[in-house]
Design an enzyme around this catalytic site. Structure first.
Site, PDB file in Angstrom:
ATOM      1  CE  LYS A 155      -1.921   3.004   2.688  1.00 34.26           C
ATOM      2  NZ  LYS A 155      -1.893   4.142   1.760  1.00 34.26           N
ATOM      3  N   GLY A 204       6.484   4.957   8.429  1.00 28.48           N
ATOM      4  CA  GLY A 204       5.691   6.181   8.458  1.00 28.48           C
ATOM      5  C   GLY A 204       5.840   6.860   9.803  1.00 28.48           C
ATOM      6  CB  SER A 205       3.874   9.531  11.360  1.00 26.90           C
ATOM      7  OG  SER A 205       2.602   8.925  11.297  1.00 26.90           O
ATOM      8  N   GLY A 262       2.181   4.566  13.441  1.00 28.01           N
ATOM      9  CA  GLY A 262       2.816   3.325  13.914  1.00 28.01           C
ATOM     10  C   GLY A 262       2.120   2.784  15.156  1.00 28.01           C
ATOM     11  CD  GLU A 318      12.880   0.844   9.881  1.00 22.53           C
ATOM     12  OE1 GLU A 318      13.299   1.915  10.369  1.00 22.53           O
ATOM     13  OE2 GLU A 318      13.529  -0.209   9.899  1.00 22.53           O
TER      14      GLU A 318
HETATM   15  P1  NAD Z   1       2.156   8.514   7.700  1.00 22.57           P
HETATM   16  O1  NAD Z   1       2.317   7.782   8.983  1.00 22.57           O
HETATM   17  O2  NAD Z   1       1.165   9.601   7.632  1.00 22.57           O
HETATM   18  O3  NAD Z   1       1.760   7.494   6.527  1.00 22.57           O
HETATM   19  C1  NAD Z   1       2.548   6.366   6.233  1.00 22.57           C
HETATM   20  C2  NAD Z   1       1.667   5.325   5.564  1.00 22.57           C
HETATM   21  O4  NAD Z   1       0.681   4.912   6.498  1.00 22.57           O
HETATM   22  C3  NAD Z   1       0.908   5.842   4.334  1.00 22.57           C
HETATM   23  O5  NAD Z   1       0.839   4.822   3.375  1.00 22.57           O
HETATM   24  C4  NAD Z   1      -0.470   6.137   4.886  1.00 22.57           C
HETATM   25  O6  NAD Z   1      -1.503   6.051   3.933  1.00 22.57           O
HETATM   26  C5  NAD Z   1      -0.605   5.029   5.917  1.00 22.57           C
HETATM   27  N1  NAD Z   1      -1.574   5.327   6.979  1.00 22.57           N
HETATM   28  C6  NAD Z   1      -1.993   6.531   7.431  1.00 22.57           C
HETATM   29  N2  NAD Z   1      -2.938   6.373   8.387  1.00 22.57           N
HETATM   30  C7  NAD Z   1      -3.096   5.040   8.548  1.00 22.57           C
HETATM   31  C8  NAD Z   1      -3.923   4.238   9.388  1.00 22.57           C
HETATM   32  N3  NAD Z   1      -4.782   4.796  10.256  1.00 22.57           N
HETATM   33  N4  NAD Z   1      -3.806   2.898   9.299  1.00 22.57           N
HETATM   34  C9  NAD Z   1      -2.937   2.324   8.447  1.00 22.57           C
HETATM   35  N5  NAD Z   1      -2.156   3.025   7.600  1.00 22.57           N
HETATM   36  C10 NAD Z   1      -2.243   4.367   7.651  1.00 22.57           C
HETATM   37  O7  NAD Z   1       3.609   9.000   7.299  1.00 22.57           O
HETATM   38  P2  NAD Z   1       4.049   9.843   6.032  1.00 22.57           P
HETATM   39  O8  NAD Z   1       3.634  11.259   6.261  1.00 22.57           O
HETATM   40  O9  NAD Z   1       3.615   9.157   4.780  1.00 22.57           O
HETATM   41  O10 NAD Z   1       5.644   9.719   6.090  1.00 22.57           O
HETATM   42  C11 NAD Z   1       6.434  10.509   6.905  1.00 22.57           C
HETATM   43  C12 NAD Z   1       6.829   9.743   8.144  1.00 22.57           C
HETATM   44  O11 NAD Z   1       7.508   8.540   7.777  1.00 22.57           O
HETATM   45  C13 NAD Z   1       7.832  10.526   8.981  1.00 22.57           C
HETATM   46  O12 NAD Z   1       7.477  10.408  10.333  1.00 22.57           O
HETATM   47  C14 NAD Z   1       9.154   9.809   8.698  1.00 22.57           C
HETATM   48  O13 NAD Z   1      10.115   9.957   9.711  1.00 22.57           O
HETATM   49  C15 NAD Z   1       8.703   8.396   8.541  1.00 22.57           C
HETATM   50  N6  NAD Z   1       9.701   7.604   7.809  1.00 22.57           N
HETATM   51  C16 NAD Z   1      10.471   6.705   8.512  1.00 22.57           C
HETATM   52  C17 NAD Z   1      11.467   5.978   7.849  1.00 22.57           C
HETATM   53  C18 NAD Z   1      12.352   4.989   8.586  1.00 22.57           C
HETATM   54  O14 NAD Z   1      13.036   4.216   7.935  1.00 22.57           O
HETATM   55  N7  NAD Z   1      12.359   4.991   9.902  1.00 22.57           N
HETATM   56  C19 NAD Z   1      11.658   6.153   6.474  1.00 22.57           C
HETATM   57  C20 NAD Z   1      10.855   7.062   5.797  1.00 22.57           C
HETATM   58  C21 NAD Z   1       9.872   7.787   6.477  1.00 22.57           C
END
Ligand code: NAD
Length: 498
Positions: free
Chosen positions: A190, A243-244, A248, A266
């Protein structure tokens, strides 16, 4: 192919914009036919409409993934054969490198130089590395009593959902799908709603490479509908998430509310980059420190966003970084010479702007930058920004801004530097610059982060070296042998010898 404006224009003029779900070896509209506008942050224009995967689409993809897993046409394939298919996939990524790079650039606004010269080659390397190691791994026999033989074997976990962010759209997806596929799992990807196109495109490339139908699916959609439904699905065995931290934590809850599926996370960071005054090359340190926050528009999980400088060199060092930031301004993302591009969308642009205002209200001083720029393009651009006089308790020093905003802090002695570095909920990465090897090793041991860079900051990315977080930066690791563990079960078999 060398990257130049001419071939960029040519490939861009012939681009197809992927929009559909990829399930069971083919592209489909979503059953409801609901879609969303996919807007490019480069100019604010709609690129295409992308279908939103909902519960019924997810059920269909999961049933096909499970069927494929049970059929064994991939899960039971000898590792050496899986290797050949993934190596072919890597070749296809190379063949379509410019097209995939352009899709990511259009979707999330980063420069074509970054997508073509960094994201694509590193993605290809990652696939090749996992393909090459898989038929060289052995299982174990335990040193148990002579009456038994204890076999400790590893098996694929089953159906894996990979949920990924937008900051490196293809690359973050490959970090999940390469180790998950090579270990024999079925995988449902996804992508983030901000950057779905390259993910959708690779569905057909994996089919072309020879992956059996059902083994790999792509379900575009948003978080609250598509992501949540995947996490709550009772027939998914593992969610691998990047993601965030906020989302997470939800993923962990969804696992508890459903089938206790395995979760790998992550998440974000607020990484310290410590500059000791005895560093032998402060110019190199300044250059790396500037790159560590202004590269990829600061939209990097492990960005060196807290620059922690020994007091006596503060002014000189901040001046050097400020000077370097002048050459790190955003510009046209399609120009191969541009250093930085657009911020992913208006929401993220506003979030960055909000934090800059908070920083000012908190009493920090804007040394350079601080503004939304290039408004005439219709896109989302923010200038490199440096704050001085920051205290570690301020919001701009504690919260992940995820943009080109650097907070600079000072310390007097080693213990103060380490305690400031560790004073955060995150633990993803850290940098340490010193010519004293003892100090460097001591700092690396005392900093609570998954990665510590000594006298460099993110200069190389290497598929062999695991990446992941301590504390609220995550659970588990991407990359290296360690990532395989996310996607494997351990089976113990006791054989009685009579
Ligand atoms: P996000 O958490 O908003 O979204 C990440 C993913 O999760 C997207 O595909 C989104 O559609 C999905 N998502 C959102 N809400 C959800 C829910 N309720 N249930 C399941 N899935 C859901 O993050 P973002 O804004 O896309 O990315 C930025 C974040 O990612 C930053 O915090 C960054 O530090 C982190 N990040 C971490 C790494 C790592 O390796 N540690 C790498 C890249 C980005």
């Amino acid at each position: 192919m060398n990257l130049n404006i001419q071939n960029i224009k040519e490939v861009k003029s012939k681009l197809n914009y992927p929009s559909k779900l990829f399930i069971n070896g083919d592209y489909h509209k979503s059953i409801s036919e609901n879609s969303f506008d996919n807007i490019s942050p480069i100019d604010g224009k709609i690129i295409n409409k992308v279908y939103i995967s909902q519960q019924e689409d997810i059920d269909f993809a999961v049933s096909k993934a499970r069927e494929a897993f049970c059929r064994g046409s991939w899960s039971n394939l000898p590792p050496g054969k899986r290797k050949k298919i993934l190596l072919k996939f890597a070749e296809l990524l190379e063949r379509d490198r410019l097209e995939l790079s352009l899709l990511d650039t259009m979707d999330m606004g980063k420069t074509i130089n970054d997508t073509y010269n960094a994201d694509l080659p590193t993605s290809i390397d990652n696939i090749e590395w996992y393909a090459e190691i898989i038929d060289k791994l052995f299982d174990d026999i335990s040193p148990s009593s002579k009456e038994y033989m204890g076999l400790i074997t590893k098996e694929p976990i089953g159906v894996v959902a990979a949920i990924v962010p937008w900051n490196y759209p293809l690359w973050m997806a490959i970090w999940k799908i390469a180790p998950a596929l090579i270990t024999g799992n079925s995988v449902i990807l996804k992508p983030a709603e901000q950057s779905p196109m390259s993910a959708i495109k690779i569905g057909s490339l994996l089919s072309e490479a020879g992956i059996p139908d059902g083994v790999f699916s792509v379900l575009p959609g948003d978080g609250p509908i598509t992501g949540k439904a995947l996490c709550l699905h009772n027939d998914i065995d593992c969610v691998a998430f990047t993601g965030s931290g906020e989302v997470g934590k939800l993923v962990l809850q969804y696992s508890g509310q459903s089938n206790m599926k395995k979760v790998q996370l992550e998440c974000g960071g607020k990484s310290p980059n410590i500059i000791f005054s005895d560093c032998h090359d402060l110019d190199a340190a300044a250059e790396a420190s500037a790159y560590a926050i202004f590269g990829n528009q600061g939209e990097v999980c492990s960005a060196g966003s807290r620059l922690i400088i020994q007091k006596e060199i503060e002014d000189d060092f901040v001046n050097k970084v400020a000077e370097l930031s002048r050459n790190m301004q955003p510009a046209d993302p399609f120009d191969p010479e541009s250093f930085a591009g657009a911020i992913v969308n208006n929401e993220q642009l506003e979030k960055i702007n909000k934090y800059v205002n908070i920083g000012k209200e908190e009493g920090a001083e804007v040394k350079v930058g601080g503004n939304i720029i290039m408004k005439e393009t219709g896109g989302c651009y923010f200038e490199p920004t440096i704050f001085k006089n920051v205290k570690n308790s301020m919001k701009i020093a504690q919260e992940e801004i995820f943009g080109p905003v650097l907070t600079t802090l000072t310390f007097s002695n080693f213990d103060e530097a380490i305690s400031m570095a560790n004073d955060t909920e995150y633990g993803l990465a850290a940098g340490v610059w010193t010519s004293d090897i003892n100090k460097a090793i001591k700092a690396s041991r005392e900093i609570r982060a998954g990665t510590v860079y000594i006298n460099n900051y993110e200069e190389g990315v290497d598929s062999t070296i695991p990446l992941g977080g301590y504390k609220q930066s995550g659970i588990g690791r991407d990359n290296g042998y360690q990532a395989l563990e996310n996607y494997l079960q351990v089976k113990s078999t006791w054989i009685k010898i009579t």
